[in-house]
Design a protein around this motif. Structure first.
Motif, PDB file in Angstrom:
ATOM      1  N   CYS A 188       0.857  -1.369   0.243  1.00 14.27           N
ATOM      2  CA  CYS A 188      -0.562  -0.001   0.015  1.00 14.27           C
ATOM      3  C   CYS A 188       0.914   1.716  -0.068  1.00 14.27           C
ATOM      4  N   HIS A 226       2.959   1.916   3.025  1.00  9.85           N
ATOM      5  CA  HIS A 226       3.389   1.088   3.353  1.00  9.85           C
ATOM      6  C   HIS A 226       4.995   1.457   2.299  1.00  9.85           C
ATOM      7  N   CYS A 257      -0.125  -4.187   8.241  1.00  8.58           N
ATOM      8  CA  CYS A 257      -1.016  -3.462   7.712  1.00  8.58           C
ATOM      9  C   CYS A 257      -2.218  -4.369   7.593  1.00  8.58           C
ATOM     10  N   ARG A 300      -3.799  -3.359   4.873  1.00  5.34           N
ATOM     11  CA  ARG A 300      -5.243  -3.109   4.038  1.00  5.34           C
ATOM     12  C   ARG A 300      -4.189  -4.646   3.198  1.00  5.34           C
ATOM     13  N   CYS A 340      -1.524  -4.801   1.615  1.00  3.75           N
ATOM     14  CA  CYS A 340       0.288  -4.852   2.335  1.00  3.75           C
ATOM     15  C   CYS A 340       0.002  -6.461   2.589  1.00  3.75           C
TER      16      CYS A 340
HETATM   17 ZN   LIG Z   1       0.659  -0.831   3.773  1.00  8.92          ZN
END
Ligand SMILES: [Zn+2]
Ligand SMILES: [Zn+2]
Length: 437
Positions: A193, A196, A210, A212, A215
């Motif tokens: 993402c 990151h 994370c 998301r 990730c």
């Molecule tokens: Zn992330």
């Protein structure tokens, strides 16, 4: 033009805790105190604000808590201070300052402040219960600390929660693991993402926890820290796991559990409630922070602790239908329709004798006073009308359970109420919740 002031409101993201909900908070703190004091932890109070360096050095500038969420301000003397965003750094600061003998085992109950977007179970002022244990590196201390949180949750009646643990290594093995992880993530940089991708070099660990999807997928096969611990950390973690198993504390090993504060080393853990929405289901967490005392200028001293979120725990209790608000009825309510002086003196006498008592005010009617007596949850009404006042007596009427009204001499009221409360307690009042085995 109206001069009426706008009704005052609490700041956004904060909440008031009023009676009767507050009785639940009192019981919660008392239960926690009982749990940890039986293990030798003593209460510590530290200021609600600290020099900002305490948090910058300990938690790390790179963390969201310090970088984005901290309430930081200058006082009138130009000092830069911060409201505590968590409980550990201030406790360790107090240790560094006072150097109590080791091992130092302390507990706290405190508000914590973070400027976050408010939502269910997330406040800008939330409340934490926690312990810190400084001195030993002994992995059995990790088991003690984890076991205290577990025992506390169980004592509230919670059962639908899960403990996740991981090891974050130490100065010996962490640098090599970070290189390994950074290499792995660099080869998948465009799958991460945006946040990151940009922070990959600054803190590769953050991509691991994370939430998301990008990730999650990119880190699916990432090297796990537990496979790359040095010998000492491997042995330490094995002993922690063996201890948890010996005490039948169920846990899951979670490679993604890398808590966002710089100070964590070795054992880290989080408790999540299965009864809450997964995005906001954390009910407590903590870990070892063997470098934190030195980071704050003290002699190198290992430590471990946890912080548990009061609001989240109570949400989890609601979701599981346990630890309800327990009414705390009064022993007696004095109804006085003979001028109020007897209500004034009899409530004082009952309270002085260790009983609980209340009364109505402003010379209300008999009906209004009885309504107030009912609302108070009192076990007994002690009635002084003109007849009783003239003869120096009180009529005592049970408001809960069974029993007849009787009239006693005013001087005998305390003894009468005390006996009646003992009798009524059997069926009329909910018993105090017993600690779970
Ligand atoms: Zn992330
Ligand atoms: Zn190590």
């Amino acid at each position: 033009m109206s001069d009426k002031p706008v009704a005052a409101r609490a700041p956004k993201g904060t909440h008031d805790v009023l009676w009767p909900e507050s009785t639940r908070w009192e019981s919660l703190v008392a239960r926690f105190a009982d749990t940890v004091e039986r293990a030798g932890y003593g209460l510590a109070h530290t200021p609600i604000f600290e020099d900002v360096a305490v948090f910058r050095r300990g938690i790390g500038d790179d963390s969201d808590v310090v970088g984005k969420e901290m309430y930081e301000f200058q006082d009138r003397g130009g000092r830069t201070l911060a409201l505590r965003p968590e409980g550990t750094a201030p406790m360790v600061r107090a240790f560094v300052q006072h150097r109590p003998p080791l091992p130092w085992k302390a507990w706290y109950a405190t508000p914590a402040f973070r400027y976050e977007r408010p939502q269910a179970g997330r406040y800008r002022q939330h409340h934490q219960l926690g312990v810190e244990a400084l001195g030993p590196t002994d992995p059995d201390l990790d088991v003690e600390v984890l076991g205290l949180a577990d025992r506390f949750y169980r004592s509230l009646g919670l059962s639908r929660y899960a403990l996740r643990i991981n090891s974050m290594g130490d100065d010996t093995c962490r640098p090599a693991y970070l290189v390994l992880l950074t290499d792995y993530l660099s080869s998948r940089r465009d799958q991460l993402c945006e946040e990151h991708r940009d922070r990959l070099e600054a803190n590769p660990l953050r991509a691991l926890d994370c939430k998301r999807e990008a990730c999650r997928t990119a880190t699916d096969g990432a090297p796990a820290f537990v496979d790359h611990l040095c010998e000492a950390c491997t042995g330490h973690f094995a002993r922690v796991r063996a201890g948890l198993e010996a005490q039948r504390i169920t846990y899951v090993l979670d490679h993604r559990l890398v808590r966002g504060f710089d100070y964590y080393t070795r054992t880290t853990f989080e408790f999540g409630s299965d009864a809450l929405e997964s995005a906001q289901n954390g009910i407590g967490g903590g870990g070892r922070y063997d470098g934190l005392v030195a980071m704050l200028g003290g002699p190198p001293t290992p430590g471990i602790g946890f912080g548990l979120g009061v609001e989240r725990i109570l949400l989890a209790c609601d979701a599981e239908g346990v630890f309800p608000v327990a009414p705390r009825p009064l022993d007696a309510f004095v109804v006085d329709t003979a001028g109020g002086a007897h209500a004034r003196d009899l409530t004082a006498a009952l309270r002085a004798a260790g009983l609980s008592a209340d009364r109505a005010w402003d010379d209300r009617s008999m009906g209004a006073q009885f309504k107030a007596a009912d609302r108070s949850g009192a076990l007994l009404a002690c009635i002084v009308g003109p007849d009783e006042a003239a003869s120096g007596t009180v009529s005592v009427r049970p408001l809960r359970g069974t029993g007849d009204q009787r009239t006693v001499a005013m001087d005998d009221l305390v003894a009468t109420v005390r006996d009646a409360v003992v009798d009524l307690d059997v069926g009329g009042r909910p018993a105090a919740a017993a600690d779970a085995p």
